[in-house]
Design a protein around this motif. Structure first.
Motif, PDB file in Angstrom:
ATOM      1  N   ARG A  55       0.831  -1.204   0.000  1.00 13.54           N
ATOM      2  CA  ARG A  55       0.000   0.000   0.000  1.00 13.54           C
ATOM      3  C   ARG A  55       0.866   1.254   0.000  1.00 13.54           C
ATOM      4  NH1 ARG A  55      -4.766   2.349  -1.296  1.00 13.54           N
ATOM      5  NH2 ARG A  55      -5.396   3.926   0.208  1.00 13.54           N
ATOM      6  N   GLU A  56       1.913   1.234   0.811  1.00 15.87           N
ATOM      7  CA  GLU A  56       2.839   2.368   0.863  1.00 15.87           C
ATOM      8  C   GLU A  56       3.455   2.637  -0.506  1.00 15.87           C
ATOM      9  OE1 GLU A  56       5.574   5.318   2.189  1.00 15.87           O
ATOM     10  OE2 GLU A  56       3.683   4.562   2.985  1.00 15.87           O
ATOM     11  N   GLU A  57       3.903   1.583  -1.180  1.00 11.92           N
ATOM     12  CA  GLU A  57       4.527   1.749  -2.493  1.00 11.92           C
ATOM     13  C   GLU A  57       3.504   2.233  -3.527  1.00 11.92           C
ATOM     14  OE1 GLU A  57       7.615   1.605  -3.485  1.00 11.92           O
ATOM     15  OE2 GLU A  57       8.348   1.182  -1.470  1.00 11.92           O
ATOM     16  N   TYR A  58       2.284   1.771  -3.403  1.00 14.25           N
ATOM     17  CA  TYR A  58       1.245   2.208  -4.355  1.00 14.25           C
ATOM     18  C   TYR A  58       0.948   3.689  -4.180  1.00 14.25           C
ATOM     19  CZ  TYR A  58      -3.121   2.359  -6.956  1.00 14.25           C
ATOM     20  OH  TYR A  58      -4.106   2.696  -7.855  1.00 14.25           O
ATOM     21  N   LEU A  59       0.890   4.144  -2.930  1.00 18.95           N
ATOM     22  CA  LEU A  59       0.656   5.558  -2.694  1.00 18.95           C
ATOM     23  C   LEU A  59       1.844   6.403  -3.164  1.00 18.95           C
ATOM     24  CD1 LEU A  59      -1.007   5.448   0.837  1.00 18.95           C
ATOM     25  CD2 LEU A  59      -2.115   5.940  -1.327  1.00 18.95           C
ATOM     26  N   ARG A  60       3.030   5.829  -3.113  1.00 19.00           N
ATOM     27  CA  ARG A  60       4.224   6.570  -3.506  1.00 19.00           C
ATOM     28  C   ARG A  60       4.362   6.667  -5.019  1.00 19.00           C
ATOM     29  NH1 ARG A  60       9.645   5.721  -4.670  1.00 19.00           N
ATOM     30  NH2 ARG A  60       9.401   3.462  -4.623  1.00 19.00           N
ATOM     31  N   THR A  61       4.048   5.561  -5.727  1.00 23.39           N
ATOM     32  CA  THR A  61       4.299   5.518  -7.169  1.00 23.39           C
ATOM     33  C   THR A  61       3.029   5.602  -8.004  1.00 23.39           C
ATOM     34  OG1 THR A  61       4.147   3.099  -7.281  1.00 23.39           O
ATOM     35  CG2 THR A  61       6.292   4.042  -6.708  1.00 23.39           C
ATOM     36  N   GLY A  62       1.901   5.174  -7.464  1.00 23.41           N
ATOM     37  CA  GLY A  62       0.676   5.129  -8.243  1.00 23.41           C
ATOM     38  C   GLY A  62       0.627   4.000  -9.245  1.00 23.41           C
ATOM     39  N   ASP A  63       1.609   3.070  -9.207  1.00 24.52           N
ATOM     40  CA  ASP A  63       1.674   1.962 -10.160  1.00 24.52           C
ATOM     41  C   ASP A  63       1.470   0.643  -9.407  1.00 24.52           C
ATOM     42  OD1 ASP A  63       3.700  -0.216 -11.564  1.00 24.52           O
ATOM     43  OD2 ASP A  63       2.588   1.001 -13.017  1.00 24.52           O
ATOM     44  N   ASN A  64       0.437  -0.097  -9.789  1.00 25.65           N
ATOM     45  CA  ASN A  64       0.105  -1.331  -9.075  1.00 25.65           C
ATOM     46  C   ASN A  64       1.196  -2.387  -9.215  1.00 25.65           C
ATOM     47  OD1 ASN A  64      -2.076  -2.954  -7.652  1.00 25.65           O
ATOM     48  ND2 ASN A  64      -1.708  -4.240  -9.438  1.00 25.65           N
ATOM     49  N   GLY A  65       1.727  -2.584 -10.417  1.00 27.74           N
ATOM     50  CA  GLY A  65       2.759  -3.600 -10.626  1.00 27.74           C
ATOM     51  C   GLY A  65       4.013  -3.317  -9.830  1.00 27.74           C
ATOM     52  N   THR A  66       4.478  -2.066  -9.866  1.00 29.17           N
ATOM     53  CA  THR A  66       5.669  -1.698  -9.093  1.00 29.17           C
ATOM     54  C   THR A  66       5.422  -1.876  -7.604  1.00 29.17           C
ATOM     55  OG1 THR A  66       6.321  -0.098 -10.777  1.00 29.17           O
ATOM     56  CG2 THR A  66       7.275   0.179  -8.582  1.00 29.17           C
ATOM     57  N   ALA A  67       4.238  -1.493  -7.151  1.00 29.24           N
ATOM     58  CA  ALA A  67       3.914  -1.617  -5.727  1.00 29.24           C
ATOM     59  C   ALA A  67       3.966  -3.068  -5.277  1.00 29.24           C
ATOM     60  CB  ALA A  67       2.530  -1.029  -5.458  1.00 29.24           C
ATOM     61  N   ILE A  68       3.470  -3.977  -6.118  1.00 26.11           N
ATOM     62  CA  ILE A  68       3.478  -5.394  -5.741  1.00 26.11           C
ATOM     63  C   ILE A  68       4.908  -5.913  -5.679  1.00 26.11           C
ATOM     64  CG2 ILE A  68       2.802  -7.705  -6.483  1.00 26.11           C
ATOM     65  CD1 ILE A  68       0.322  -6.385  -7.767  1.00 26.11           C
ATOM     66  N   VAL A  69       5.709  -5.648  -6.702  1.00 21.28           N
ATOM     67  CA  VAL A  69       7.078  -6.142  -6.730  1.00 21.28           C
ATOM     68  C   VAL A  69       7.890  -5.581  -5.576  1.00 21.28           C
ATOM     69  CG1 VAL A  69       9.242  -6.130  -8.036  1.00 21.28           C
ATOM     70  CG2 VAL A  69       7.080  -6.541  -9.212  1.00 21.28           C
ATOM     71  N   GLU A  70       7.829  -4.257  -5.394  1.00 22.82           N
ATOM     72  CA  GLU A  70       8.626  -3.633  -4.342  1.00 22.82           C
ATOM     73  C   GLU A  70       8.113  -4.016  -2.953  1.00 22.82           C
ATOM     74  OE1 GLU A  70      11.467  -1.785  -4.582  1.00 22.82           O
ATOM     75  OE2 GLU A  70      11.360  -2.516  -6.638  1.00 22.82           O
TER      76      GLU A  70
END
Length: 777
Positions: free
Chosen positions: A639-654
């Protein structure tokens, strides 16, 4: 705000470590003293309101026959293979002496009289079920008062007498009965030590420091001491089941070390960023402490959901285990930061031995670090999660199919209670069980007690006795005992099958629905079937019937708790469904091992046994709560990564890769702790240990590292869909849902992957990074 409160709490503890440690030491001493002064012994009250066996117990208690109390049995056979009690004066004389000495033990209300029956004639002794048909085996049944008037000293006196008489009499003497079940020392001491050693080894390899490995262990020992002592005080107020201390130790060690691992990982990451030990400890508690508090609360809510089952001993057992979990949460946010503050900067780096082990050999150049990502070992996890993300359908279908296949044996789940026949042959209870089954038939180890109130009908007792003897599931019927004051009659009957067999439960059901109603007729008389076997059958039926209610209640509460945390409808729904898969697979493994015998020898299982009636419900509540621990830690980072990048795929991987090592290390510790209990003698402890270990292993690997990234990839931006009207009314979640941690603007969990923390290097900082608000929010 929770994070600010935890920041103040953690920083204060780290600045005054010795005061906090002293306070916990005092609390532990006071808890132990209170347990000694006011605590009680654990007692199993395997009944529930409205059960037929409970009605029978009340009638037996009114009759005052003493059959409502504890029992023991002394089983003997001549050492001379040619001797029998029917025709050998020496064996009969020895039996007479043994019976007399047992009767003189403290608190013994009376014993059966095989010696007197033999004097009246061998046929009398055989018909009374006191001597086997071949004359080789005799049973002295010992009646004690109820458990509240007894202690472990009574068991010690009986066992001590047996040890002395074995040396003096020409008899093989074995013992069993409910007295042993109630007052034998619970399994766990050696298992707890094995679990601690395994956890210490894993922590050392993960963090590369003896100090870092010792702190979670020390915190867990403190917390376990306070929690179990408090549980003992609770036992002085109400009946706490005997399995509660073992289960509490199991779960307490697992969650305590797990919670400490997450806080310690965050602490080392902050040290690597250049913060001082006290500030690093405070911020670690503020970030990782929030998921710890939420996850611990979820565990407690799940366990307390057992109250829906309306089985009092399960409710009290759940409350006792919850006390241990809450104690571990408190220790994680107070005692652990005190330890971290006292340890100072030594936690920032790995020791030389650990560095050599991690690099393969002394002198090997350090691994090359990827400065772009700020991680080394996490790169492997990134590649794996990226691979899963490129083939989400394949992995989602394959992993789900694997877990569903593992869960298929659940269709053959049979609940019951393993009896003494499932204990190892080294135990005298098992040897006594085998002798009784050999001489009198398997049903003799699980007698039923029919209690009847004739209500003025003088022929009822005789009709009941005759019809009981005619039932095909009954091997023999003892003479009825009628209390003159109340007129209540009790009849002991012996089934043809063993207490853990399904046929015995069928016999109990048939007696209640067909035999007794026909014997009583239309009058006011009533009769009920009691005894240990009937009580356990009733509790098993009640728990099986209420299990769906508990499951629905826990799922609903968990969904409602997770929705405000992640500001999503589909993420919590997916979480509860995937947790169901892992728990179902764990149930399937238990059925395959304990009922089918697959691999049972690996954990010392002597024979196949049914699943203990209350364990599936307990396991569901505990496992669902523990699974949510990892769900919260992992998805908070996603969730943190999604809020930071706005990209679902990147958020999942990171998000998954950065928490993967910490989660797998934590799961490995939990699995090691739980498996250490799976080798205990008691089958119930084995079931708890194997069930918990299997579910956590599946959850941390197949679910978290395959199904979660695959399903989240398939759902795409829909993961974070939340209707605007619902977004307005939901409270803001406490676990990093707004993109900040409330302290320094870093992530809402541990800030980095476990490799960075363990290696003592900088993780990828998100301080000051732009945090776009995704369009679908």
């Amino acid at each position: 705000m929770l994070s600010n409160a935890l920041l103040r709490l953690g920083t204060g503890a780290a600045r005054r470590p010795w005061r906090v440690i002293a306070a916990w030491l005092v609390a532990a001493v006071l808890a132990v003293l209170a347990a000694v002064a006011f605590g009680g012994r654990n007692a199993d009250s395997m009944t529930a309101p409205g059960l037929d066996s409970q009605r029978a117990a009340r009638l037996i208690e009114r009759a005052g026959t003493g059959q409502e109390g504890m029992t023991a049995q002394v089983v003997v056979t001549p050492l001379d293979g040619a001797a029998t009690f029917l025709g050998h004066d020496g064996a009969r004389t020895a039996l007479t002496r043994l019976q007399a000495e047992v009767g003189r033990l403290p608190h013994v209300l009376g014993t059966s009289d095989p010696a007197g029956a033999l004097d009246a004639g061998g046929d009398t002794a055989v018909r009374g079920g006191l001597v086997s048909a071949d004359g080789r085996i005799a049973v002295v049944r010992v009646q004690y008062p109820d458990q509240s008037r007894l202690s472990a000293e009574d068991l010690d006196a009986l066992v001590g007498l047996g040890e002395r008489l074995r040396a003096e009499l020409p008899l093989r003497i074995e013992m069993g009965g409910s007295l042993f079940y109630a007052f034998s020392e619970p399994a766990g001491g050696a298992s707890e030590l094995i679990g601690l050693l395994a956890a210490a080894t894993i922590l050392f390899l993960a963090f590369g420091s003896l100090v870092a490995a010792a702190l979670p262990i020390g915190m867990a020992v403190f917390g376990l001491t306070v929690g179990v002592a408090t549980m003992t005080v609770l036992a002085g107020v109400t009946d706490v089941p005997t399995f509660a201390p073992v289960l509490g130790s199991m779960v307490g060690l697992g969650v305590g070390i797990d919670y400490a691992l997450f806080v310690l990982t965050g602490h080392r990451e902050y040290l690597a960023r250049g913060l001082g030990p006290r500030e690093a400890a405070g911020r670690a508690v503020a970030t990782a402490g929030r998921p710890v508090v939420f996850a611990g609360g979820t565990v407690v809510v799940s366990i307390l959901g057992l109250a829906v089952a309306d089985v009092p001993f399960m409710t009290v057992g759940g409350l006792a285990v919850s006390i241990v979990v809450l104690t571990m949460v408190a220790a994680s946010v107070t005692l652990l930061p005190a330890f971290l503050g006292a340890a100072g900067p030594r936690l920032a780096r790995a020791g030389r031995i650990a560095r050599a082990l991690r690099r393969g050999r002394p002198g090997r150049p350090p691994r090359r670090r990827d400065r772009a990502t700020g991680a080394t070992g996490a790169a492997g996890w990134r590649r794996w999660i990226g691979h899963v993300g490129r083939h989400p359908v394949l992995y989602a279908v394959g992993a789900a199919g694997l877990l569903l296949t593992a869960a298929l044996p659940v269709l053959g789940l049979r609940v019951g209670l393993p009896d003494d026949g499932s204990l190892p042959p080294s135990r005298t209870e098992r040897r006594a069980y085998d002798l009784v089954a050999q001489g009198f038939g398997p049903g003799t180890n699980g007698p039923l007690v029919v209690a009847a109130d004739p209500a003025g009908d003088p022929g009822v007792v005789e009709r009941i006795t005759v019809m009981l003897a005619a039932d095909p599931g009954i091997a023999s019927v003892a003479p009825a005992h009628i209390d003159r004051a109340t007129g209540i009659a009790t009849v002991v009957v012996f089934p043809t099958t063993g207490p853990q067999e399904k046929a015995t439960a069928d016999t109990v059901a048939r007696l209640r629905t067909d035999v007794l109603p026909a014997a009583i007729g239309p009058g006011q008389a009533r009769a009920h079937v009691g005894g240990a076997a009937a009580s356990l059958s009733d509790v098993g039926e009640r728990t099986s019937r209420r299990l769906p209610v508990v499951v629905i209640a826990v799922l609903a509460v968990s969904f409602l708790l997770l929705m405000p945390v992640f500001r999503s409808v589909l993420v919590p729904l997916k979480a509860v469904l995937l947790n169901l898969l892992s728990i179902g697979a764990a149930y399937g493994v238990m059925v395959a091992v304990f009922q089918w015998g697959w691999g049972g020898a690996l954990i010392g299982l002597e024979t196949t046994v049914p699943i203990v009636s209350f364990i599936p419900m307990f396991l569901f509540a505990i496992l669902f709560g523990l699974s949510m621990d990892y769900e919260v830690f992992l998805l908070s980072r996603v969730r943190e990564e999604y809020l930071r990048t706005g990209d679902n795929g990147t958020a999942i991987v990171e998000g998954v890769s950065r928490t993967a090592r910490t989660i797998t290390s934590a799961a490995l510790i939990m699995v090691a702790v739980f498996l250490s209990f799976a080798v205990a003698d008691d089958p119930s402890t084995k079931m708890f240990g194997l069930g918990l270990a299997t579910a956590i292993l599946i959850d941390a690997t197949v679910v978290r590292m395959v199904l979660v990234p695959a399903t989240m990839t398939l759902l795409g931006r829909a993961n974070w869909w939340l209707p605007s009207w619902l977004d307005r009314i939901l409270p803001r979640g406490p676990v990093g849902t707004d993109g900040t941690d409330g302290t320094d603007g870093t992530d809402g969990t541990d800030g980095t992957d476990g490799d960075d923390a363990a290696d003592g290097a900088d993780g990828e900082s998100t301080v000051g990074a732009p945090r776009p608000r995704p369009a679908d929010r």
